[in-house]
Design an enzyme around this catalytic site. Structure first.
Site, PDB file in Angstrom:
ATOM      1  N   ARG A 270      28.213  44.121  56.922  1.00 18.73           N
ATOM      2  CA  ARG A 270      29.114  44.936  56.088  1.00 18.73           C
ATOM      3  C   ARG A 270      28.235  45.778  55.171  1.00 18.73           C
ATOM      4  O   ARG A 270      27.639  45.256  54.241  1.00 18.73           O
ATOM      5  CB  ARG A 270      30.045  44.004  55.308  1.00 18.73           C
ATOM      6  CG  ARG A 270      30.628  44.604  54.058  1.00 18.73           C
ATOM      7  CD  ARG A 270      31.796  43.815  53.518  1.00 18.73           C
ATOM      8  NE  ARG A 270      31.482  42.491  53.016  1.00 18.73           N
ATOM      9  CZ  ARG A 270      30.880  42.225  51.856  1.00 18.73           C
ATOM     10  NH1 ARG A 270      30.446  43.213  51.094  1.00 18.73           N
ATOM     11  NH2 ARG A 270      30.680  40.978  51.471  1.00 18.73           N
ATOM     12  N   HIS A 274      32.975  44.317  49.887  1.00 17.62           N
ATOM     13  CA  HIS A 274      33.995  43.535  50.599  1.00 17.62           C
ATOM     14  C   HIS A 274      35.333  44.269  50.566  1.00 17.62           C
ATOM     15  O   HIS A 274      35.984  44.458  51.580  1.00 17.62           O
ATOM     16  CB  HIS A 274      34.101  42.151  49.939  1.00 17.62           C
ATOM     17  CG  HIS A 274      35.276  41.362  50.405  1.00 17.62           C
ATOM     18  ND1 HIS A 274      35.315  40.752  51.627  1.00 17.62           N
ATOM     19  CD2 HIS A 274      36.467  41.116  49.818  1.00 17.62           C
ATOM     20  CE1 HIS A 274      36.487  40.145  51.778  1.00 17.62           C
ATOM     21  NE2 HIS A 274      37.201  40.354  50.695  1.00 17.62           N
ATOM     22  N   TYR A 283      25.483  40.279  44.058  1.00 16.63           N
ATOM     23  CA  TYR A 283      25.084  39.093  44.811  1.00 16.63           C
ATOM     24  C   TYR A 283      24.123  39.354  45.969  1.00 16.63           C
ATOM     25  O   TYR A 283      23.683  38.415  46.607  1.00 16.63           O
ATOM     26  CB  TYR A 283      26.324  38.334  45.323  1.00 16.63           C
ATOM     27  CG  TYR A 283      27.298  39.166  46.145  1.00 16.63           C
ATOM     28  CD1 TYR A 283      27.063  39.403  47.501  1.00 16.63           C
ATOM     29  CD2 TYR A 283      28.449  39.709  45.567  1.00 16.63           C
ATOM     30  CE1 TYR A 283      27.946  40.158  48.256  1.00 16.63           C
ATOM     31  CE2 TYR A 283      29.336  40.472  46.328  1.00 16.63           C
ATOM     32  CZ  TYR A 283      29.088  40.690  47.661  1.00 16.63           C
ATOM     33  OH  TYR A 283      29.954  41.437  48.414  1.00 16.63           O
TER      34      TYR A 283
HETATM   35  C1  TPP Z   1      43.141  31.094  53.225  1.00 17.40           C
HETATM   36  C2  TPP Z   1      42.416  32.072  52.342  1.00 17.40           C
HETATM   37  N1  TPP Z   1      41.443  31.619  51.503  1.00 17.40           N
HETATM   38  C3  TPP Z   1      40.790  32.491  50.705  1.00 17.40           C
HETATM   39  C4  TPP Z   1      41.089  33.831  50.724  1.00 17.40           C
HETATM   40  C5  TPP Z   1      40.349  34.814  49.790  1.00 17.40           C
HETATM   41  N2  TPP Z   1      39.434  35.649  50.583  1.00 17.40           N
HETATM   42  C6  TPP Z   1      39.790  36.883  50.981  1.00 17.40           C
HETATM   43  S1  TPP Z   1      38.623  37.611  51.907  1.00 17.40           S
HETATM   44  C7  TPP Z   1      37.577  36.286  51.768  1.00 17.40           C
HETATM   45  C8  TPP Z   1      36.227  36.299  52.474  1.00 17.40           C
HETATM   46  C9  TPP Z   1      36.381  36.501  53.955  1.00 17.40           C
HETATM   47  O1  TPP Z   1      35.139  36.621  54.587  1.00 17.40           O
HETATM   48  P1  TPP Z   1      35.023  36.804  56.144  1.00 17.40           P
HETATM   49  O2  TPP Z   1      35.948  35.905  56.873  1.00 17.40           O
HETATM   50  O3  TPP Z   1      33.582  36.708  56.482  1.00 17.40           O
HETATM   51  O4  TPP Z   1      35.564  38.278  56.443  1.00 17.40           O
HETATM   52  P2  TPP Z   1      35.079  39.677  55.863  1.00 17.40           P
HETATM   53  O5  TPP Z   1      35.954  39.963  54.669  1.00 17.40           O
HETATM   54  O6  TPP Z   1      33.641  39.547  55.516  1.00 17.40           O
HETATM   55  O7  TPP Z   1      35.343  40.670  56.942  1.00 17.40           O
HETATM   56  C10 TPP Z   1      38.166  35.292  50.986  1.00 17.40           C
HETATM   57  C11 TPP Z   1      37.521  34.018  50.658  1.00 17.40           C
HETATM   58  C12 TPP Z   1      42.117  34.262  51.611  1.00 17.40           C
HETATM   59  N3  TPP Z   1      42.462  35.556  51.730  1.00 17.40           N
HETATM   60  N4  TPP Z   1      42.737  33.376  52.421  1.00 17.40           N
END
Ligand code: TPP
Length: 375
Positions: A270, A274, A283
């Site tokens: 990425r 985010h 970070y």
């Molecule tokens: C069940 C749940 N837990 C926590 C969150 C908060 N949250 C939103 S995005 C994220 C990180 C996701 O990372 P990743 O799966 O690697 O996908 P990326 O955003 O990097 O594409 C978190 C912890 C959420 N949306 N749903």
């Protein structure tokens, strides 16, 4: 120790030269059969979505949207896999699959509607123009269960593994490295493997789950998580659109043909934040970002096409079309307006519900109580 699953499938090196890795061997006939027009399409898909993504990020900065999750850097993983799917396949995105949804026919302004808060879903997943694309999912990993359940249904209904590749269907589901730690994803894999459901698990490992690095999340390469459930799993260079296309084509063909689920870990990065609410400088270091910027999927494919003799005019046309698409998105986004309050109540249940009807009536009375106020 390097297991077969951890060998990376790559055909284009960082400079866009065709230098296949050993793991890419079995994909070469497929890659060599890609037409010039398809190669150019892959490139223009990536350039267009980057322009749209940049425009949407700018719109958020100007207060037009609540939030935007940028897809910058992940274009090759998305374009390759989406172009590999057949029209009859069903797509289960997470929330960053802007290139995938666009390729399937979803209007990017429908994603804007969701992120602007004027729609509960964005688009109608049952409308044929949206290419069997389900809604974005903000609850991490839940779409992986939905996809697997849907794929099990395809088997039960005899819509997969019949031996007719023109009709057989599969499912491809997108999720991230962070989501791969969710229980839902693991449950889905148990069911997909047990029922041999035609599911392709497409993990985009972009190295960060917001501020948590993948190294904290997993002691093993993520591809080994799916392999542990008995799902044949492949690790691909997610910044190489040709490799992404080839592994996805084979995985989908196998799943559709009745061989059971398949998993792909696309190793990508990425490049941006985010979401527009995030500040990655808090970070991660700029060295890391710069080293990945050198592996930019669009630059890599551009160099490959240039070496094959693509004209300057071709690149200029692609840029112009992408700029037009972004401008069109801006024009239509700023005109979206606000939804009526009724809509919030109308889309909670598909059938009328007494509690919601009561809440809707209360809200109407509440709004009416302000009429004439201050006069
Ligand atoms: C069940 C749940 N837990 C926590 C969150 C908060 N949250 C939103 S995005 C994220 C990180 C996701 O990372 P990743 O799966 O690697 O996908 P990326 O955003 O990097 O594409 C978190 C912890 C959420 N949306 N749903």
């Amino acid at each position: 120790m390097t297991s077969p699953e951890t060998e990376l499938v790559r055909v284009l090196d960082q400079d866009g030269r065709f230098t296949p890795s050993p793991a890419a061997e079995r994909y070469l006939p497929l890659i060599e059969a890609i037409s010039d027009a398809e190669l150019e399409q892959f490139y223009s898909d990536m350039v267009a979505i980057r322009a749209i993504d940049t425009q949407a990020t700018n719109l958020q900065r100007q207060g037009q949207l609540a939030l935007w999750p940028p897809s910058r850097g992940q274009e090759a993983a998305q374009v390759g896999s989406a172009r590999a799917a057949r029209a009859q396949d069903t797509i289960f995105p997470s929330y960053r699959e802007h290139a995938v949804t666009r390729i399937r026919g979803v209007d990017p302004v429908d994603i804007i509607k969701l992120m602007r808060g004027v729609s509960h879903g964005g688009w109608d997943p049952t409308d044929p123009k949206n290419g069997n694309t389900r809604l974005y999912t903000l609850v991490l990993g839940s779409q992986v269960l939905h996809a697997t359940g849907y794929a099990m249904g395809l088997n039960f209904d005899g819509r997969s593994g019949t031996g007719d590749p023109e009709r057989d269907e599969a499912v491809i589901v997108y999720y991230g490295d962070g989501a791969s730690s969710q229980g839902d994803v693991h449950e889905a894999m148990v069911f997909a493997a047990s029922y041999q459901a035609p599911t392709v698990f497409f993990l985009q490992n972009n190295h960060w789950a917001i501020s948590v690095p993948v190294s904290t999340q997993s002691r093993v390469p993520l591809v080994e998580r799916s392999a542990g459930y008995g799902i044949p799993s492949i690790r691909v260079d997610g910044n190489d659109v040709l490799a992404s296309y080839a592994v996805s084509r084979i995985a989908l063909d196998e799943a559709r043909g009745g061989a059971g689920p398949r998993a792909i870990e696309a190793v990508t990065y990425r490049l941006g934040a985010h979401t527009t609410s995030d500040d990655p400088t808090k970070y991660r270091g700029s060295d890391e970002e710069q080293s990945w910027a050198l592996r930019d999927p669009i630059d890599r494919m551009r160099a490959f096409l240039e070496n094959r003799g693509a004209s300057a005019q071709f690149f200029a046309d692609v840029e112009a079309e992408a700029a037009d698409a972004a401008e069109d998105l801006r024009a239509r986004s700023v005109e979206l307006g606000a939804p009526t309050a009724d809509k919030i109540f109308d889309h909670v249940y598909s059938d009328p519900h007494p509690l919601i009807a009561e809440q809707k009536a209360w809200h109407k009375r509440y709004e009416a109580s302000f009429e004439g106020d201050g006069k």
